[in-house]
Write an enzyme that holds these catalytic residues in place. Structure first.
Site, PDB file in Angstrom:
ATOM      1  NE  ARG A  10       7.545  -0.674   1.770  1.00  0.00           N
ATOM      2  CZ  ARG A  10       7.797  -1.518   0.782  1.00  0.00           C
ATOM      3  NH1 ARG A  10       7.202  -1.381  -0.375  1.00  0.00           N
ATOM      4  NH2 ARG A  10       8.655  -2.488   0.952  1.00  0.00           N
ATOM      5  CG  ASP A  11       4.728  -2.250   9.844  1.00  0.00           C
ATOM      6  OD1 ASP A  11       3.472  -2.154   9.893  1.00  0.00           O
ATOM      7  OD2 ASP A  11       5.356  -3.137  10.446  1.00  0.00           O
ATOM      8  CB  VAL A  12       3.595   4.516  10.300  1.00  0.00           C
ATOM      9  CG1 VAL A  12       3.216   5.450  11.428  1.00  0.00           C
ATOM     10  CG2 VAL A  12       4.759   5.073   9.487  1.00  0.00           C
TER      11      VAL A  12
END
Length: 191
Positions: A20-22
């Protein structure tokens, strides 16, 4: 380096985790040349790979259209973000831009990014095609990390780097090298 990141993300997705935060800022290279993914603080564990999450999180430049539209999402939102990372590594700029948050979100929803160059010294046609597939507005049209890992381009690069992907893709590659394709079903998993 990006191929290693795809392998690691594939392993994360195989274990039903959506990062969810690549983003580029969450890719770390250690002094021993090991690549690590950071910032799992907002990762989400799903009960199955078909599950969908609904909480909006992440860095704006890497948000997928489904996140921007507050729709349910799955690991293919990470694939979108990986596409943004690849784009950024090739172009040295964000795929999606905007003078303010609303303009950025609108460009993401519309899928408005400058095309990758046709210069094969900067970007091979297969890499360009991969990025375009990863940045498909409809997540159903994006490849999974498992599908990305089995492409000829990624397989060839991983072979050059001596990287063996995580299972079950790893088992598939080993079986293919040994000529044992009989024990792999259509879902790329061992029977």
């Amino acid at each position: 380096m990006t191929y290693v990141y795809i392998v690691i993300t594939g392993y994360v997705h195989e274990n039903k985790i959506v990062h969810r935060d690549v983003k580029t800022a969450n890719i770390f290279l250690t002094s021993q040349n090991m690549i690590k993914i950071g910032d799992f603080g907002i990762a989400k564990v799903l009960s199955s790979t078909a599950d969908m999450a609904q909480t909006v999180v992440g860095t704006p430049y890497y948000l997928s259209p489904e996140l921007c539209e507050n729709r349910p999402y799955n690991s293919k939102s990470d694939v979108w973000a990986l596409g943004c990372v690849l784009y950024e590594l090739i172009m040295l700029e964000h795929a999606f831009k905007g003078g303010n948050m609303a303009a950025l979100i609108l460009n993401i929803i519309r899928g408005g990014y400058d095309p990758l160059p046709n210069d094969t010294n900067r970007c091979s046609p297969s890499l360009k095609s991969m990025v375009d597939k990863m940045l498909q507005r409809d997540f159903n049209n994006r490849p999974s990390t498992k599908e990305i890992l089995t492409t000829e381009m990624v397989q060839g690069e991983m072979d050059k780097m001596g990287i063996t992907p995580p299972t079950p893709v790893r088992r598939k590659r080993i079986d293919q090298k040994l000529g044992n394709n009989n024990n792999i079903n259509n879902n790329n998993s061992l029977e």
